[in-house]
Design an enzyme around this catalytic site. Structure first.
Site, PDB file in Angstrom:
ATOM      1  N   SER A  18       0.823  -1.166  -0.013  1.00  0.00           N
ATOM      2  CA  SER A  18       0.161  -0.003   0.030  1.00  0.00           C
ATOM      3  C   SER A  18       0.850   1.365  -0.093  1.00  0.00           C
ATOM      4  O   SER A  18       1.602   1.361  -0.895  1.00  0.00           O
ATOM      5  CB  SER A  18      -1.067   0.076   1.219  1.00  0.00           C
ATOM      6  OG  SER A  18      -2.065   0.962   1.247  1.00  0.00           O
ATOM      7  N   HIS A  45      -2.680  -1.303  -3.121  1.00  0.00           N
ATOM      8  CA  HIS A  45      -3.856  -0.345  -2.997  1.00  0.00           C
ATOM      9  C   HIS A  45      -3.441   0.983  -4.072  1.00  0.00           C
ATOM     10  O   HIS A  45      -2.343   1.615  -3.989  1.00  0.00           O
ATOM     11  CB  HIS A  45      -4.037   0.275  -1.546  1.00  0.00           C
ATOM     12  CG  HIS A  45      -4.172  -0.569  -0.525  1.00  0.00           C
ATOM     13  ND1 HIS A  45      -4.153  -0.677   0.739  1.00  0.00           N
ATOM     14  CD2 HIS A  45      -4.724  -2.149  -0.800  1.00  0.00           C
ATOM     15  CE1 HIS A  45      -4.762  -1.840   1.479  1.00  0.00           C
ATOM     16  NE2 HIS A  45      -4.870  -2.528   0.341  1.00  0.00           N
ATOM     17  N   ASP A 138      -4.364  -4.690   5.810  1.00  0.00           N
ATOM     18  CA  ASP A 138      -4.800  -5.596   4.665  1.00  0.00           C
ATOM     19  C   ASP A 138      -3.825  -6.479   4.476  1.00  0.00           C
ATOM     20  O   ASP A 138      -2.519  -6.077   4.467  1.00  0.00           O
ATOM     21  CB  ASP A 138      -5.313  -4.773   3.534  1.00  0.00           C
ATOM     22  CG  ASP A 138      -5.665  -5.689   2.261  1.00  0.00           C
ATOM     23  OD1 ASP A 138      -6.103  -6.668   2.548  1.00  0.00           O
ATOM     24  OD2 ASP A 138      -5.714  -5.135   1.169  1.00  0.00           O
TER      25      ASP A 138
END
Length: 195
Positions: A18, A45, A138
């Site tokens: 991310s 992401h 995540d």
């Protein structure tokens, strides 16, 4: 896991990242062998307006072809597949990726957990999962799934991460086999995947 315990015929790699992730992914893939034998599936992401930009950037740093994945796209050795903005990417089987617009997971779509869980169910102990820098949790559940099904799990060392939350969350699961500085991950992967 040690030594011979982790040397096996791996079939795929999944990477999750991310915040700061594009640079981290570049660092890993640009140092892989020119004849790298495995497909690499990446959930990062990504902003909805990316328009394939991340794939274009990654294509400049590796001789491996990098694709923004399409639904039902074949999975080929030595290729990189990047989940497109606003889609989850899954492995339908060992031969195909698929995309969907299911609910966000950890506020993210694409979700690392979704990719890792689906790949773990398909590749089992022939999967390598790598968690890189990121600012949420995540990937933690995905790492658990990969480990539960016998795969090898790696986390970027928090000290080398732009954002420590994601690697810390993965490490906290107790399901990470190796914690490595960013600049050591590709050498480790090269060693594992050469005969």
């Amino acid at each position: 896991m040690r030594g011979a315990d982790i040397k096996r015929a791996y079939e795929a790699i999944v990477i999750g990242a991310s915040a700061g992730g594009l640079t981290a992914i570049m660092t890993v893939i640009k140092e892989l062998s020119e004849t790298f034998p495995l497909p690499i599936l990446v959930a990062k992401h990504i902003a909805a307006a990316d328009g394939g930009g991340a794939a274009k950037v990654l294509n400049k740093v590796t001789p491996m072809p990098v694709f923004e994945a399409m639904d039902k796209q074949p999975i080929n050795p030595g290729s990189v597949y990047l989940a497109p903005a606003n889609y989850h990417m899954l492995t339908e089987n060992k031969a195909l990726v698929c995309l969907n617009c299911d609910e966000r997971v950890c506020h993210a779509r694409p979700s690392i957990d979704v990719l890792f869980r689906s790949a773990a169910s398909v590749f089992g102990d022939r999967l390598i999962a790598i968690i890189l820098t990121g600012a949420n949790h995540d990937g933690a559940e995905g790492v658990r799934a990969v480990k539960r099904l016998g795969g090898l799990t790696i986390a970027q060392s928090p000290a080398s991460a732009e954002s420590v939350v994601m690697p810390n969350a993965a490490i906290a699961t107790g399901s990470v086999d190796r914690v490595l500085p960013l600049d050591e991950i590709s050498a480790f992967i090269n060693e594992l995947t050469t005969n």
